[in-house]
Design a protein around this motif. Sequence first.
Motif, PDB file in Angstrom:
ATOM      1  N   GLN A  52       0.836  -1.196   0.000  1.00 36.21           N
ATOM      2  CA  GLN A  52       0.000   0.000   0.000  1.00 36.21           C
ATOM      3  C   GLN A  52       0.873   1.249   0.000  1.00 36.21           C
ATOM      4  OE1 GLN A  52      -3.625   0.043   2.465  1.00 36.21           O
ATOM      5  NE2 GLN A  52      -2.828   1.892   3.438  1.00 36.21           N
ATOM      6  N   LEU A  53       0.416   2.275  -0.682  1.00 34.31           N
ATOM      7  CA  LEU A  53       1.121   3.551  -0.736  1.00 34.31           C
ATOM      8  C   LEU A  53       1.505   4.012   0.670  1.00 34.31           C
ATOM      9  CD1 LEU A  53       1.894   6.057  -2.576  1.00 34.31           C
ATOM     10  CD2 LEU A  53      -0.300   7.018  -1.860  1.00 34.31           C
ATOM     11  N   GLY A  54       2.789   4.349   0.849  1.00 33.33           N
ATOM     12  CA  GLY A  54       3.255   4.861   2.131  1.00 33.33           C
ATOM     13  C   GLY A  54       3.727   3.816   3.119  1.00 33.33           C
ATOM     14  N   THR A  55       3.481   2.535   2.832  1.00 31.84           N
ATOM     15  CA  THR A  55       3.941   1.467   3.721  1.00 31.84           C
ATOM     16  C   THR A  55       5.280   0.926   3.217  1.00 31.84           C
ATOM     17  OG1 THR A  55       2.755  -0.260   2.488  1.00 31.84           O
ATOM     18  CG2 THR A  55       1.558   0.861   4.261  1.00 31.84           C
ATOM     19  N   HIS A  56       5.790  -0.112   3.873  1.00 30.76           N
ATOM     20  CA  HIS A  56       7.044  -0.732   3.461  1.00 30.76           C
ATOM     21  C   HIS A  56       6.749  -1.985   2.631  1.00 30.76           C
ATOM     22  CE1 HIS A  56       8.657   2.176   6.019  1.00 30.76           C
ATOM     23  NE2 HIS A  56       9.155   1.448   7.000  1.00 30.76           N
ATOM     24  N   ALA A  57       7.474  -2.152   1.534  1.00 30.35           N
ATOM     25  CA  ALA A  57       7.335  -3.342   0.686  1.00 30.35           C
ATOM     26  C   ALA A  57       8.517  -4.268   0.940  1.00 30.35           C
ATOM     27  CB  ALA A  57       7.265  -2.956  -0.784  1.00 30.35           C
ATOM     28  N   PHE A  58       8.246  -5.578   0.954  1.00 25.26           N
ATOM     29  CA  PHE A  58       9.283  -6.579   1.178  1.00 25.26           C
ATOM     30  C   PHE A  58       9.225  -7.597   0.049  1.00 25.26           C
ATOM     31  CE2 PHE A  58       8.165  -4.847   5.296  1.00 25.26           C
ATOM     32  CZ  PHE A  58       9.405  -4.570   5.862  1.00 25.26           C
ATOM     33  N   LEU A  59      10.320  -7.695  -0.710  1.00 25.46           N
ATOM     34  CA  LEU A  59      10.405  -8.621  -1.832  1.00 25.46           C
ATOM     35  C   LEU A  59      11.407  -9.712  -1.466  1.00 25.46           C
ATOM     36  CD1 LEU A  59       9.302  -5.903  -3.001  1.00 25.46           C
ATOM     37  CD2 LEU A  59      10.398  -6.514  -5.156  1.00 25.46           C
ATOM     38  N   PRO A  60      10.944 -10.902  -1.094  1.00 25.19           N
ATOM     39  CA  PRO A  60      11.866 -11.965  -0.673  1.00 25.19           C
ATOM     40  C   PRO A  60      12.375 -12.786  -1.862  1.00 25.19           C
ATOM     41  CG  PRO A  60       9.615 -12.670  -0.321  1.00 25.19           C
ATOM     42  CD  PRO A  60       9.537 -11.273  -0.902  1.00 25.19           C
ATOM     43  N   CYS A  61      13.647 -13.154  -1.791  1.00 23.48           N
ATOM     44  CA  CYS A  61      14.247 -14.012  -2.816  1.00 23.48           C
ATOM     45  C   CYS A  61      14.971 -15.140  -2.086  1.00 23.48           C
ATOM     46  CB  CYS A  61      15.218 -13.208  -3.679  1.00 23.48           C
ATOM     47  SG  CYS A  61      15.978 -14.159  -5.008  1.00 23.48           S
ATOM     48  N   VAL A  62      14.490 -16.368  -2.271  1.00 21.47           N
ATOM     49  CA  VAL A  62      15.050 -17.521  -1.573  1.00 21.47           C
ATOM     50  C   VAL A  62      15.962 -18.273  -2.539  1.00 21.47           C
ATOM     51  CG1 VAL A  62      14.559 -19.591  -0.241  1.00 21.47           C
ATOM     52  CG2 VAL A  62      12.949 -17.666  -0.194  1.00 21.47           C
ATOM     53  N   THR A 105      17.416 -16.449   2.463  1.00 22.46           N
ATOM     54  CA  THR A 105      16.513 -15.428   1.941  1.00 22.46           C
ATOM     55  C   THR A 105      17.209 -14.072   1.868  1.00 22.46           C
ATOM     56  OG1 THR A 105      14.607 -16.585   2.893  1.00 22.46           O
ATOM     57  CG2 THR A 105      14.282 -14.299   2.254  1.00 22.46           C
ATOM     58  N   TRP A 106      17.105 -13.454   0.704  1.00 23.75           N
ATOM     59  CA  TRP A 106      17.641 -12.110   0.466  1.00 23.75           C
ATOM     60  C   TRP A 106      16.439 -11.222   0.168  1.00 23.75           C
ATOM     61  CZ3 TRP A 106      23.042 -11.426   0.650  1.00 23.75           C
ATOM     62  CH2 TRP A 106      23.779 -12.618   0.729  1.00 23.75           C
ATOM     63  N   THR A 107      16.086 -10.363   1.115  1.00 21.35           N
ATOM     64  CA  THR A 107      14.855  -9.572   1.015  1.00 21.35           C
ATOM     65  C   THR A 107      15.169  -8.124   0.680  1.00 21.35           C
ATOM     66  OG1 THR A 107      13.741 -11.000   2.620  1.00 21.35           O
ATOM     67  CG2 THR A 107      12.768  -8.829   2.207  1.00 21.35           C
ATOM     68  N   LEU A 108      14.593  -7.657  -0.433  1.00 23.67           N
ATOM     69  CA  LEU A 108      14.708  -6.245  -0.788  1.00 23.67           C
ATOM     70  C   LEU A 108      13.595  -5.484  -0.077  1.00 23.67           C
ATOM     71  CD1 LEU A 108      15.963  -3.957  -2.533  1.00 23.67           C
ATOM     72  CD2 LEU A 108      14.224  -4.511  -4.264  1.00 23.67           C
ATOM     73  N   GLN A 109      13.972  -4.478   0.712  1.00 25.10           N
ATOM     74  CA  GLN A 109      12.996  -3.637   1.393  1.00 25.10           C
ATOM     75  C   GLN A 109      12.934  -2.280   0.700  1.00 25.10           C
ATOM     76  OE1 GLN A 109      13.961  -1.637   5.122  1.00 25.10           O
ATOM     77  NE2 GLN A 109      12.035  -2.353   6.005  1.00 25.10           N
ATOM     78  N   ILE A 110      11.706  -1.823   0.439  1.00 24.95           N
ATOM     79  CA  ILE A 110      11.483  -0.477  -0.101  1.00 24.95           C
ATOM     80  C   ILE A 110      10.605   0.253   0.909  1.00 24.95           C
ATOM     81  CG2 ILE A 110      10.711   0.890  -2.074  1.00 24.95           C
ATOM     82  CD1 ILE A 110      10.857  -1.639  -3.769  1.00 24.95           C
ATOM     83  N   LYS A 111      11.172   1.255   1.560  1.00 24.03           N
ATOM     84  CA  LYS A 111      10.434   1.990   2.595  1.00 24.03           C
ATOM     85  C   LYS A 111       9.514   3.035   1.965  1.00 24.03           C
ATOM     86  CE  LYS A 111      14.062   1.645   6.145  1.00 24.03           C
ATOM     87  NZ  LYS A 111      14.959   2.443   7.029  1.00 24.03           N
TER      88      LYS A 111
END
Length: 294
Positions: A52-62, A105-111
């Motif tokens: 959601q707009l304004g929240t943090h996104a987490f993209l996990p790569c295992v 797991t390598w997780t890309l976080q977008i704040k």
Amino acid sequence: MTPCTLLTAVLALLCVRDGASSTECRQERAPDGGAFSGPFFDPSTPTNVTAQLGTHAFLPCVVQQLADKSVSWVRNRDSHILTVDRYAFIADERFQCFHPEDSETWTLQIKYVQTRDAGLYECQISTEPKICHIISLNVIVPRVAILGGDRDLHVNAGSTVTIQCVISQSIEQPAFIFWYHNVERVMSPASRRHWQAVERTAPDTTVSTLTIERVIKTDSGNYTCSPSNLPSASVLLHVLNGEHHAAMQDGVSAGHPAGHPGHLWLFCVGLSLVSAFLDATASRKLSARNDDVT
């Protein structure tokens, strides 16, 4: 990873990206029931993530069996290298990669996700040729509106006013919703005439209600509903002392005008016209009957 190894991985990644499209990569998974010697992406790695707009996104790569290879995150739309292992290669500090010790797991976080962040992201392994896994990030933008949609609200002094702010199409409830009167925040406990309530009315809808009791002239002004990390919505309140206005309300929710004495006057005029019409009709019938008798 040593600095030399990291530099080698980055240079190799840059060379590969200069010579090939960002979508030209192999996706390697272990064959069913067979052994596999090199790195591969675990089947549990998602292909779609929604934030959601304004929240943090987490993209996990295992990644399984990584050995001495590096894991990189690349933004597909401009081929920008975001991270290599846990090192960031972008000035935007909202991007970082998490990799817990002894984890696969390598997780890309977008704040504080913005709409421009939507799109494809590649999790890449520095094999030769490279292999990658593509994840699509979808950004949901909730709708914030004052119930009824009116920009102006007219009320009589002394009445009770309720203004409702509806946040819809949201997958997460706002952490907080503040109300402002002009530039000052409305504090419920500080005023015995102002009350606020928040309710989750549906899985994707939150309603914040501001109630003002016994409104006075100084309550006039702009009222703004401001949810955390989302756009705001406003309404202009006019408190009248004895005047009448077409958009006047008396103690009802914003956007739903209540009746006033003008409505009663129109009803009386209409009733008088109907009565006059019926009297004229009866007179014509009586005159016609007398002519027939004659």
